[in-house]
Design a protein around this motif. Structure first.
Motif, PDB file in Angstrom:
ATOM      1  N   GLY A 275     -31.280  57.793 -10.957  1.00 29.98           N
ATOM      2  CA  GLY A 275     -32.495  57.503 -10.206  1.00 29.98           C
ATOM      3  C   GLY A 275     -32.917  56.051 -10.283  1.00 29.98           C
ATOM      4  N   GLU A 276     -32.362  55.305 -11.249  1.00 32.41           N
ATOM      5  CA  GLU A 276     -32.647  53.877 -11.360  1.00 32.41           C
ATOM      6  C   GLU A 276     -32.027  53.080 -10.207  1.00 32.41           C
ATOM      7  N   PHE A 277     -31.065  53.694  -9.509  1.00 38.28           N
ATOM      8  CA  PHE A 277     -30.334  52.990  -8.454  1.00 38.28           C
ATOM      9  C   PHE A 277     -30.788  53.488  -7.084  1.00 38.28           C
ATOM     10  N   SER A 278     -31.490  52.632  -6.361  1.00 43.91           N
ATOM     11  CA  SER A 278     -32.015  53.001  -5.054  1.00 43.91           C
ATOM     12  C   SER A 278     -30.879  53.269  -4.074  1.00 43.91           C
ATOM     13  N   PRO A 279     -30.947  54.364  -3.312  1.00 41.76           N
ATOM     14  CA  PRO A 279     -29.910  54.636  -2.309  1.00 41.76           C
ATOM     15  C   PRO A 279     -29.797  53.514  -1.275  1.00 41.76           C
ATOM     16  N   GLU A 280     -30.895  52.803  -1.025  1.00 43.66           N
ATOM     17  CA  GLU A 280     -30.869  51.703  -0.063  1.00 43.66           C
ATOM     18  C   GLU A 280     -29.946  50.572  -0.524  1.00 43.66           C
ATOM     19  N   ALA A 281     -29.752  50.470  -1.839  1.00 42.07           N
ATOM     20  CA  ALA A 281     -28.868  49.433  -2.378  1.00 42.07           C
ATOM     21  C   ALA A 281     -27.415  49.881  -2.413  1.00 42.07           C
ATOM     22  N   PRO A 283     -24.485  53.537  -2.866  1.00 41.95           N
ATOM     23  CA  PRO A 283     -24.197  54.708  -3.689  1.00 41.95           C
ATOM     24  C   PRO A 283     -24.027  54.362  -5.165  1.00 41.95           C
ATOM     25  N   ALA A 284     -24.417  55.303  -6.013  1.00 40.31           N
ATOM     26  CA  ALA A 284     -24.262  55.148  -7.457  1.00 40.31           C
ATOM     27  C   ALA A 284     -23.882  56.484  -8.063  1.00 40.31           C
ATOM     28  N   CYS A 285     -23.157  56.419  -9.157  1.00 41.80           N
ATOM     29  CA  CYS A 285     -22.735  57.620  -9.873  1.00 41.80           C
ATOM     30  C   CYS A 285     -22.880  57.373 -11.366  1.00 41.80           C
ATOM     31  N   GLY A 320     -18.025  66.711 -18.600  1.00 46.28           N
ATOM     32  CA  GLY A 320     -19.313  66.026 -18.556  1.00 46.28           C
ATOM     33  C   GLY A 320     -20.185  66.455 -17.386  1.00 46.28           C
ATOM     34  N   ILE A 321     -21.274  65.727 -17.208  1.00 47.18           N
ATOM     35  CA  ILE A 321     -22.234  65.929 -16.127  1.00 47.18           C
ATOM     36  C   ILE A 321     -22.121  64.744 -15.184  1.00 47.18           C
ATOM     37  N   VAL A 322     -22.035  65.004 -13.889  1.00 51.53           N
ATOM     38  CA  VAL A 322     -21.905  63.939 -12.896  1.00 51.53           C
ATOM     39  C   VAL A 322     -23.137  63.936 -12.010  1.00 51.53           C
ATOM     40  N   ALA A 323     -23.787  62.769 -11.899  1.00 52.50           N
ATOM     41  CA  ALA A 323     -24.993  62.630 -11.072  1.00 52.50           C
ATOM     42  C   ALA A 323     -24.756  61.581 -10.001  1.00 52.50           C
ATOM     43  N   PHE A 324     -25.254  61.864  -8.801  1.00 54.49           N
ATOM     44  CA  PHE A 324     -25.153  60.933  -7.681  1.00 54.49           C
ATOM     45  C   PHE A 324     -26.544  60.628  -7.142  1.00 54.49           C
ATOM     46  N   ASN A 325     -26.685  59.426  -6.572  1.00 59.87           N
ATOM     47  CA  ASN A 325     -27.971  59.055  -5.966  1.00 59.87           C
ATOM     48  C   ASN A 325     -27.979  59.271  -4.462  1.00 59.87           C
ATOM     49  N   ALA A 326     -26.921  59.863  -3.919  1.00 61.27           N
ATOM     50  CA  ALA A 326     -26.794  60.094  -2.480  1.00 61.27           C
ATOM     51  C   ALA A 326     -26.157  61.460  -2.266  1.00 61.27           C
ATOM     52  N   PRO A 327     -26.274  62.028  -1.070  1.00 63.81           N
ATOM     53  CA  PRO A 327     -25.689  63.344  -0.812  1.00 63.81           C
ATOM     54  C   PRO A 327     -24.186  63.370  -1.075  1.00 63.81           C
ATOM     55  N   LEU A 328     -23.735  64.431  -1.704  1.00 63.16           N
ATOM     56  CA  LEU A 328     -22.319  64.580  -2.041  1.00 63.16           C
ATOM     57  C   LEU A 328     -21.520  64.919  -0.786  1.00 63.16           C
ATOM     58  N   ALA A 346     -27.129  66.134  -7.375  1.00 65.14           N
ATOM     59  CA  ALA A 346     -27.253  65.143  -6.306  1.00 65.14           C
ATOM     60  C   ALA A 346     -28.443  65.522  -5.437  1.00 65.14           C
ATOM     61  N   PRO A 347     -28.943  64.573  -4.650  1.00 62.83           N
ATOM     62  CA  PRO A 347     -30.048  64.916  -3.747  1.00 62.83           C
ATOM     63  C   PRO A 347     -29.678  66.006  -2.739  1.00 62.83           C
ATOM     64  N   ASP A 348     -28.411  66.024  -2.309  1.00 61.19           N
ATOM     65  CA  ASP A 348     -27.973  67.015  -1.327  1.00 61.19           C
ATOM     66  C   ASP A 348     -26.450  67.082  -1.357  1.00 61.19           C
ATOM     67  N   ALA A 349     -25.875  67.985  -0.585  1.00 62.26           N
ATOM     68  CA  ALA A 349     -24.422  68.103  -0.490  1.00 62.26           C
ATOM     69  C   ALA A 349     -24.069  68.640   0.888  1.00 62.26           C
ATOM     70  N   SER A 350     -22.984  68.134   1.454  1.00 62.31           N
ATOM     71  CA  SER A 350     -22.554  68.602   2.775  1.00 62.31           C
ATOM     72  C   SER A 350     -21.951  70.004   2.659  1.00 62.31           C
ATOM     73  N   GLN A 351     -21.883  70.711   3.782  1.00 67.42           N
ATOM     74  CA  GLN A 351     -21.289  72.045   3.786  1.00 67.42           C
ATOM     75  C   GLN A 351     -19.824  71.982   3.363  1.00 67.42           C
ATOM     76  N   GLU A 352     -19.138  70.920   3.762  1.00 72.24           N
ATOM     77  CA  GLU A 352     -17.738  70.768   3.370  1.00 72.24           C
ATOM     78  C   GLU A 352     -17.616  70.594   1.849  1.00 72.24           C
ATOM     79  N   ALA A 353     -18.529  69.830   1.267  1.00 67.22           N
ATOM     80  CA  ALA A 353     -18.517  69.653  -0.192  1.00 67.22           C
ATOM     81  C   ALA A 353     -18.798  70.982  -0.896  1.00 67.22           C
TER      82      ALA A 353
END
Length: 538
Positions: A275-281, A283-285, A320-328, A346-353
């Motif tokens: 969450g420290e990494f803004s999606p506008e800047a 993707p972050a993992c 481990g645990i994997v976190a994303f700042n954008a939809p998977l 993650a904030p969201d995930a696509s149907q394909e994911a």
């Protein structure tokens, strides 16, 4: 002075004649009311609850018939009356109490079905001050506490999830309610009013900017009973506070078994970091193991961010645990499932994911609908023997700080980006924390050591191990930026980082030996930046 007990034994079975129903949440109301009526129990109710019961075709008596007084002041005053509280509090087997009831026409109330105005929900939804105050229930908590105190005779139910248990108890005991059941319901009732009052008192403290109120109450509602705690011999439960902050408590779980105690703790750590990494800047993992990051990466593409995070410590990333700042997305999902992963958030995930991940039955996927705001106010707490340590959340963000360059050499633009990146990550690493970063990714992390120099050396060793795994001849820390969560008390920690190949360093400063540390940086020709803010995390 304590009030003496009359020592009248509680009956084992009480056959209820009358029930008072006053609920804000109408879930299951009509089914319960019908079951009570089927046992010949007279129904008394208030306002909207009475209307709902009557609409279901059931006979219901308005509480004003009991009190002889109408609802007044927009419903603020309707049950605060001896006709109600006498019926809830009277000791049935006490001759004096019985005489008072007969003289004043007070009827026994044997069951109280009460839930409260939705204060927590209104608060979480951002209700304004007057609306939030109006949703502070007065009559409800008073009736709950009265009925719970008199559980020797009265059954109180505050949660719709307990309605079925009440119905089954009446069935199994031939229309009666046992003392054991009444005690359990009373215990739940006091838990509910305690949590309600805690929410109100903490809201007031926040509204009035009272950082350390004289009394601090923390409360939550049970979400899940854990199989065990940190270890199998420890019991545990997951309680939610109602805070709207996106994260593990508010997430939707799409697949997999129940999260464990450690899963929840680690997933929270992962998502707070990313969450420290803004999606506008971009993707972050973040990849977390035992509440510490073993790799963090940023890139133009989410999959590249994951690969950069994984490269930092691929051995520790297993399980481990994997976190994303954008939809998977699907491509990233395909990368993640190549190794065993406990949880993805993650904030969201696509149907394909979702389809790709569904093949991994032991993998849990959580989507949150948003990211936690690193600047938002909040509280953290931990227990100590005989007390609680409560503090405000660490909402310091590197972008908000005035950085001070204290060396002869000024960091390059690229070094400054990596310094800021490393300091963001160091905020979420257990102290003493040392983080090496290069090109928007961690390349070595040293966490939780008693000595800062040990953290620097461990991080450098991990970087060498990662380089060998990648088939590289030189350590990943060569030409890196290094962050320390707190000041260097001596130059030795910095010298270890320089030995590992770091060319720039960021740290809070404030040591008695700052001059010595800065001199060592100048002697080595590296750039040093001071933040003026430390990020201890114990």
């Amino acid at each position: 002075m304590a009030v003496a007990s009359k020592k009248i034994p509680a009956p084992d079975h009480v056959k209820p004649k009358r029930a008072l129903l006053s609920v804000s949440d109408k879930t299951g109301l009509n089914n319960l009311a019908a079951a009570l009526a089927a046992h010949g129990i007279e129904l008394i109710s208030t306002g909207g609850t009475a209307a709902a019961i009557a609409a279901a075709g059931l006979a219901v008596r308005d509480v004003s018939d009991i009190t002889g007084f109408p609802e007044i002041m927009d419903g603020r005053v309707k049950t605060l009356h001896p006709g109600v509280h006498g019926g809830l509090l009277s000791i049935r087997d006490d001759d004096q109490h019985r005489k008072v009831m007969e003289e004043n026409g007070i009827l026994d109330i044997d069951i109280a079905i009460i839930n409260l105005y939705p204060f927590e929900a209104v608060r979480a939804a951002g209700g304004d001050y007057p609306t939030t105050v109006e949703n502070i229930d007065i009559g409800g908590p008073a009736m709950i506490r009265a009925a719970a105190k008199n559980h020797a005779y009265v059954t109180v139910v505050t949660d719709p999830s307990d309605y079925q248990a009440l119905i089954e108890e009446l069935e199994s005991a031939n229309g009666a309610l046992t003392y054991e059941f009444r005690k359990h319901m009373a215990a739940k009732a006091y838990g509910r009013t305690a949590a309600y009052d805690a929410a109100i008192s903490n809201w007031f403290a926040g509204e009035l900017d009272i950082e350390t109120p004289r009394h601090r109450a923390l409360a939550g509602s049970l979400r899940d009973v854990m199989r065990y705690g940190e270890n199998p011999h420890q019991s545990a439960g997951f309680y939610v506070t109602g805070e709207a902050r996106p994260g593990v408590a508010t997430a939707t779980q799409h697949q997999g078994k129940q999260l464990s105690y450690n899963n929840i703790n680690d997933t929270d750590a992962a998502f707070e970091l990313v969450g420290e990494f803004s999606p506008e800047a971009g993707p972050a993992c973040a990849i977390i193991k035992h509440a510490n990051p073993c790799g963090v990466g940023t890139a133009e593409d989410l999959g590249d961010a994951y690969r950069k995070a994984l490269a930092c410590d691929p051995v520790s990333a297993f399980g481990g645990i994997v976190a994303f700042n954008a939809p998977l997305d699907a491509k990233t999902a395909e990368e993640v499932v190549k190794i065993f992963t406990e949880v993805i958030i993650a904030p969201d995930a696509s149907q394909e994911a979702l389809q790709i991940l569904s093949a991994k039955k032991n993998l849990r996927l959580l989507t949150t609908g948003g990211l936690p705001d690193p600047r938002a106010s909040g509280l953290t707490a931990k227990t100590v023997a005989g007390g609680l340590l409560v503090q405000s959340r660490d909402k310091g963000v590197i972008d908000d700080l005035e950085l001070k360059i204290v060396t002869e050499r000024v960091p390059s633009e690229g070094e400054l980006r990596d310094l800021k990146f490393a300091f963001r990550v160091a905020k979420h690493v257990k102290s003493n924390a040392i983080v090496y970063a290069k090109d928007g990714a961690t390349v070595g992390i040293g966490a939780g050591q008693m000595s800062r120099v040990d953290s620097a050396r461990i991080a450098a060793r991990k970087a060498r191990d990662a380089a060998q795994t990648m088939g590289l001849n030189e350590p990943l820390t060569k030409g890196s930026a290094v962050a320390s969560d707190a000041f260097f008390p001596f130059a030795d920690g910095l010298l270890s980082a320089i030995e590992a190949g770091a060319t720039s360093v960021i740290q809070p400063g404030g040591s008695m030996r700052d001059d010595e540390v800065i001199r060592a940086a100048n002697d080595a020709g590296i750039a040093m930046v001071l933040t003026g803010m430390r990020h201890f995390r114990h």
